[in-house]
Design a protein around this motif. Structure first.
Motif, PDB file in Angstrom:
ATOM      1  N   LEU A   1       0.830  -1.205   0.000  1.00  0.00           N
ATOM      2  CA  LEU A   1       0.000   0.000   0.000  1.00  0.00           C
ATOM      3  C   LEU A   1       0.865   1.254   0.000  1.00  0.00           C
ATOM      4  O   LEU A   1       0.559   2.231  -0.700  1.00  0.00           O
ATOM      5  N   ALA A   2       1.930   1.248   0.789  1.00  0.00           N
ATOM      6  CA  ALA A   2       2.831   2.402   0.828  1.00  0.00           C
ATOM      7  C   ALA A   2       3.428   2.664  -0.543  1.00  0.00           C
ATOM      8  O   ALA A   2       3.514   3.811  -1.006  1.00  0.00           O
ATOM      9  N   LYS A   3       3.853   1.600  -1.222  1.00  0.00           N
ATOM     10  CA  LYS A   3       4.452   1.735  -2.544  1.00  0.00           C
ATOM     11  C   LYS A   3       3.432   2.259  -3.550  1.00  0.00           C
ATOM     12  O   LYS A   3       3.726   3.166  -4.348  1.00  0.00           O
ATOM     13  N   GLN A   4       2.219   1.701  -3.529  1.00  0.00           N
ATOM     14  CA  GLN A   4       1.169   2.148  -4.452  1.00  0.00           C
ATOM     15  C   GLN A   4       0.813   3.612  -4.215  1.00  0.00           C
ATOM     16  O   GLN A   4       0.692   4.405  -5.162  1.00  0.00           O
ATOM     17  N   ALA A   5       0.625   3.972  -2.955  1.00  0.00           N
ATOM     18  CA  ALA A   5       0.218   5.332  -2.626  1.00  0.00           C
ATOM     19  C   ALA A   5       1.279   6.344  -3.056  1.00  0.00           C
ATOM     20  O   ALA A   5       0.968   7.379  -3.662  1.00  0.00           O
ATOM     21  N   ALA A   6       2.544   6.068  -2.739  1.00  0.00           N
ATOM     22  CA  ALA A   6       3.615   6.992  -3.109  1.00  0.00           C
ATOM     23  C   ALA A   6       3.723   7.129  -4.621  1.00  0.00           C
ATOM     24  O   ALA A   6       3.925   8.233  -5.149  1.00  0.00           O
ATOM     25  N   THR A   7       3.560   6.019  -5.339  1.00  0.00           N
ATOM     26  CA  THR A   7       3.672   6.060  -6.796  1.00  0.00           C
ATOM     27  C   THR A   7       2.545   6.873  -7.414  1.00  0.00           C
ATOM     28  O   THR A   7       2.774   7.716  -8.291  1.00  0.00           O
ATOM     29  N   LEU A   8       1.315   6.642  -6.959  1.00  0.00           N
ATOM     30  CA  LEU A   8       0.190   7.413  -7.484  1.00  0.00           C
ATOM     31  C   LEU A   8       0.328   8.895  -7.144  1.00  0.00           C
ATOM     32  O   LEU A   8      -0.039   9.763  -7.937  1.00  0.00           O
ATOM     33  N   ASP A   9       0.861   9.182  -5.970  1.00  0.00           N
ATOM     34  CA  ASP A   9       1.062  10.575  -5.587  1.00  0.00           C
ATOM     35  C   ASP A   9       2.113  11.242  -6.471  1.00  0.00           C
ATOM     36  O   ASP A   9       1.948  12.393  -6.893  1.00  0.00           O
ATOM     37  N   LEU A  10       3.185  10.524  -6.765  1.00  0.00           N
ATOM     38  CA  LEU A  10       4.230  11.065  -7.645  1.00  0.00           C
ATOM     39  C   LEU A  10       3.710  11.270  -9.060  1.00  0.00           C
ATOM     40  O   LEU A  10       3.974  12.301  -9.699  1.00  0.00           O
ATOM     41  N   LEU A  11       2.963  10.312  -9.575  1.00  0.00           N
ATOM     42  CA  LEU A  11       2.434  10.414 -10.933  1.00  0.00           C
ATOM     43  C   LEU A  11       1.459  11.584 -11.084  1.00  0.00           C
ATOM     44  O   LEU A  11       1.355  12.178 -12.165  1.00  0.00           O
ATOM     45  N   SER A  12       0.762  11.922 -10.005  1.00  0.00           N
ATOM     46  CA  SER A  12      -0.275  12.963 -10.075  1.00  0.00           C
ATOM     47  C   SER A  12       0.178  14.308  -9.540  1.00  0.00           C
ATOM     48  O   SER A  12      -0.617  15.250  -9.490  1.00  0.00           O
ATOM     49  N   GLY A  13       1.426  14.416  -9.114  1.00  0.00           N
ATOM     50  CA  GLY A  13       1.893  15.673  -8.562  1.00  0.00           C
ATOM     51  C   GLY A  13       1.299  16.003  -7.210  1.00  0.00           C
ATOM     52  O   GLY A  13       1.070  17.175  -6.890  1.00  0.00           O
ATOM     53  N   GLY A  14       1.022  14.968  -6.398  1.00  0.00           N
ATOM     54  CA  GLY A  14       0.562  15.210  -5.033  1.00  0.00           C
ATOM     55  C   GLY A  14      -0.939  15.218  -4.868  1.00  0.00           C
ATOM     56  O   GLY A  14      -1.458  15.953  -4.026  1.00  0.00           O
ATOM     57  N   ARG A  15      -1.653  14.362  -5.612  1.00  0.00           N
ATOM     58  CA  ARG A  15      -3.121  14.367  -5.542  1.00  0.00           C
ATOM     59  C   ARG A  15      -3.688  13.058  -5.004  1.00  0.00           C
ATOM     60  O   ARG A  15      -4.820  12.712  -5.299  1.00  0.00           O
ATOM     61  N   PHE A  16      -2.918  12.359  -4.199  1.00  0.00           N
ATOM     62  CA  PHE A  16      -3.405  11.096  -3.635  1.00  0.00           C
ATOM     63  C   PHE A  16      -3.396  11.171  -2.115  1.00  0.00           C
ATOM     64  O   PHE A  16      -2.449  11.660  -1.511  1.00  0.00           O
ATOM     65  N   GLU A  17      -4.479  10.675  -1.496  1.00  0.00           N
ATOM     66  CA  GLU A  17      -4.554  10.495  -0.050  1.00  0.00           C
ATOM     67  C   GLU A  17      -4.921   9.038   0.213  1.00  0.00           C
ATOM     68  O   GLU A  17      -5.474   8.362  -0.661  1.00  0.00           O
ATOM     69  N   LEU A  18      -4.616   8.549   1.406  1.00  0.00           N
ATOM     70  CA  LEU A  18      -4.788   7.123   1.694  1.00  0.00           C
ATOM     71  C   LEU A  18      -5.846   6.897   2.765  1.00  0.00           C
ATOM     72  O   LEU A  18      -5.596   7.104   3.954  1.00  0.00           O
ATOM     73  N   GLY A  19      -7.035   6.481   2.333  1.00  0.00           N
ATOM     74  CA  GLY A  19      -8.024   5.978   3.270  1.00  0.00           C
ATOM     75  C   GLY A  19      -7.691   4.538   3.602  1.00  0.00           C
ATOM     76  O   GLY A  19      -7.295   3.760   2.728  1.00  0.00           O
ATOM     77  N   LEU A  20      -7.857   4.150   4.870  1.00  0.00           N
ATOM     78  CA  LEU A  20      -7.413   2.831   5.320  1.00  0.00           C
ATOM     79  C   LEU A  20      -8.424   2.252   6.309  1.00  0.00           C
ATOM     80  O   LEU A  20      -8.889   2.964   7.199  1.00  0.00           O
ATOM     81  N   GLY A  21      -8.742   0.966   6.126  1.00  0.00           N
ATOM     82  CA  GLY A  21      -9.685   0.333   7.033  1.00  0.00           C
ATOM     83  C   GLY A  21      -9.307  -1.102   7.355  1.00  0.00           C
ATOM     84  O   GLY A  21      -8.523  -1.739   6.634  1.00  0.00           O
ATOM     85  N   ALA A  22      -9.885  -1.611   8.431  1.00  0.00           N
ATOM     86  CA  ALA A  22      -9.559  -2.953   8.904  1.00  0.00           C
ATOM     87  C   ALA A  22     -10.299  -4.046   8.150  1.00  0.00           C
ATOM     88  O   ALA A  22     -10.042  -5.225   8.364  1.00  0.00           O
ATOM     89  N   GLY A  23     -11.212  -3.674   7.236  1.00  0.00           N
ATOM     90  CA  GLY A  23     -11.980  -4.664   6.482  1.00  0.00           C
ATOM     91  C   GLY A  23     -13.313  -4.924   7.143  1.00  0.00           C
ATOM     92  O   GLY A  23     -13.389  -5.650   8.135  1.00  0.00           O
ATOM     93  N   ALA A  24     -14.388  -4.327   6.589  1.00  0.00           N
ATOM     94  CA  ALA A  24     -15.683  -4.361   7.270  1.00  0.00           C
ATOM     95  C   ALA A  24     -16.421  -5.683   7.097  1.00  0.00           C
ATOM     96  O   ALA A  24     -17.199  -6.077   7.958  1.00  0.00           O
ATOM     97  N   PHE A  25     -16.202  -6.373   5.986  1.00  0.00           N
ATOM     98  CA  PHE A  25     -16.972  -7.577   5.679  1.00  0.00           C
ATOM     99  C   PHE A  25     -16.060  -8.795   5.811  1.00  0.00           C
ATOM    100  O   PHE A  25     -15.353  -9.174   4.878  1.00  0.00           O
ATOM    101  N   GLU A  26     -16.093  -9.415   7.010  1.00  0.00           N
ATOM    102  CA  GLU A  26     -15.157 -10.493   7.327  1.00  0.00           C
ATOM    103  C   GLU A  26     -15.307 -11.684   6.386  1.00  0.00           C
ATOM    104  O   GLU A  26     -14.310 -12.297   5.978  1.00  0.00           O
ATOM    105  N   SER A  27     -16.542 -12.032   6.022  1.00  0.00           N
ATOM    106  CA  SER A  27     -16.742 -13.205   5.171  1.00  0.00           C
ATOM    107  C   SER A  27     -16.104 -12.998   3.808  1.00  0.00           C
ATOM    108  O   SER A  27     -15.533 -13.933   3.227  1.00  0.00           O
ATOM    109  N   GLY A  28     -16.187 -11.772   3.273  1.00  0.00           N
ATOM    110  CA  GLY A  28     -15.569 -11.492   1.997  1.00  0.00           C
ATOM    111  C   GLY A  28     -14.062 -11.550   2.068  1.00  0.00           C
ATOM    112  O   GLY A  28     -13.401 -12.075   1.160  1.00  0.00           O
ATOM    113  N   VAL A  29     -13.494 -11.008   3.146  1.00  0.00           N
ATOM    114  CA  VAL A  29     -12.041 -11.040   3.331  1.00  0.00           C
ATOM    115  C   VAL A  29     -11.553 -12.484   3.419  1.00  0.00           C
ATOM    116  O   VAL A  29     -10.592 -12.884   2.748  1.00  0.00           O
ATOM    117  N   ILE A  30     -12.222 -13.281   4.230  1.00  0.00           N
ATOM    118  CA  ILE A  30     -11.822 -14.679   4.390  1.00  0.00           C
ATOM    119  C   ILE A  30     -11.989 -15.437   3.078  1.00  0.00           C
ATOM    120  O   ILE A  30     -11.153 -16.256   2.695  1.00  0.00           O
TER     121      ILE A  30
END
Length: 297
Positions: free
Chosen positions: A80-109
């Protein structure tokens, strides 16, 4: 209080991707601040949120984008860190990182992700934030030995183009403590999950947690999720905020002003009822100016 920001949230439904991009372009053209792309990889109808975020950045020139919120159990923090930094660099600083623990456990599993509940889920978030921030510091070795994540011996980098905010989605009291201690913002859940009347006490808990570790609570963004329809007439929105808003631009503006002044929010994310460019435009052209006027901006 920081100046209010306004944005939209869009589900990355694969069959509607051209309209998703049209909505992002409309947000950009109309002067909105943010475009959020929902991240539920286990939903068969959804495309990949990060691919869609990249496409939104390529199709726009000024609006910022963020995953609302990235599913941490299915996306390792180092990547995630690598993706976020890359998208931010490509866009000139237009990326922010929303982050969650995963709301739907059955889907994650179901997708092969880990089962984490309660303390383990929060611990994974805290460790994930630590890893992500460490990886954004070039020239330093990243070493986090955690209960849920361990990263050893990689060198940090690249650095993003600007200080990316890490905005955590959550709704329990311990999640509020984590946000106040570690995060740069709170992405509040939809009102049907957490009615507006609970948002004020949640923000107060974030403030207390921040103050307890010497942080300024005002530096933590608060993002309100506002689903509904911008109508031409008054339809008397639910004052508890338990249902989608169906009201005129003035009613929307009154609600936003109330959430800013009485509940502590500074960022307002509109969830349109469908893939509707017209609703995005109505929100930007009618609701936002009226809300800014009420807030004295």
């Amino acid at each position: 209080m920081m100046a209010a920001r306004f944005g939209i949230s869009i589900p990355p439904v694969a069959s509607a991707l051209p309209v998703v991009l049209d909505m992002a372009k409309a947000a950009d053209d109309e002067g909105l601040d943010l475009v959020g792309i929902q991240d539920h990889p286990y939903n068969a109808e959804f495309g990949d949120a990060f691919a869609v975020l990249g496409a939104c950045l390529a199709a726009t020139s000024r609006v910022s984008v963020y995953p609302g919120v990235a599913n941490l159990p299915l996306r390792t923090p180092a990547m995630l860190a690598k993706q976020a930094a890359t998208l931010d660099l490509l866009s000139g600083g237009r990326f922010e990182l929303g982050l969650g623990a995963g709301a739907f456990e059955s889907g994650v599993i179901g997708m092969g992700g880990p089962l984490r509940k309660g303390r383990a889920a929060l611990l994974a978030l805290a460790e994930g934030i630590e890893i992500i921030r460490a990886e954004w510091r070039p020239g330093r070795l990243v070493s986090v030995l955690g209960a849920e994540y361990t990263v050893q011996g990689i060198e940090g980098g690249p650095a993003p183009a600007h200080p990316i905010g890490i905005w955590v989605g959550g709704m329990g009291p311990h999640a509020m403590d984590l946000i106040g201690t570690f995060a740069d913002g709170w992405v509040a859940p939809l009102p049907n999950w957490m009615p507006w009347e609970h948002w004020g006490p949640a923000n107060a808990r974030i403030d207390a947690a921040a103050q307890a570790v010497g942080r300024d609570p005002r530096a933590i963004s608060r993002l309100a999720a506002l689903p509904g329809v911008v109508s031409d007439r008054s339809l008397q929105p639910d004052p508890r905020g338990a249902n989608p808003i169906h009201g005129s631009a003035d009613e929307w503006a009154d609600i936003i002003a109330h959430l800013a002044r009485q509940r502590g929010f500074d960022t307002f994310i509109y969830w349109p009822p469908g893939f509707d460019v017209d609703q995005v435009q109505r929100f930007a052209r009618l609701v936002v100016p009226a809300a800014r006027e009420r807030l004295g901006e």
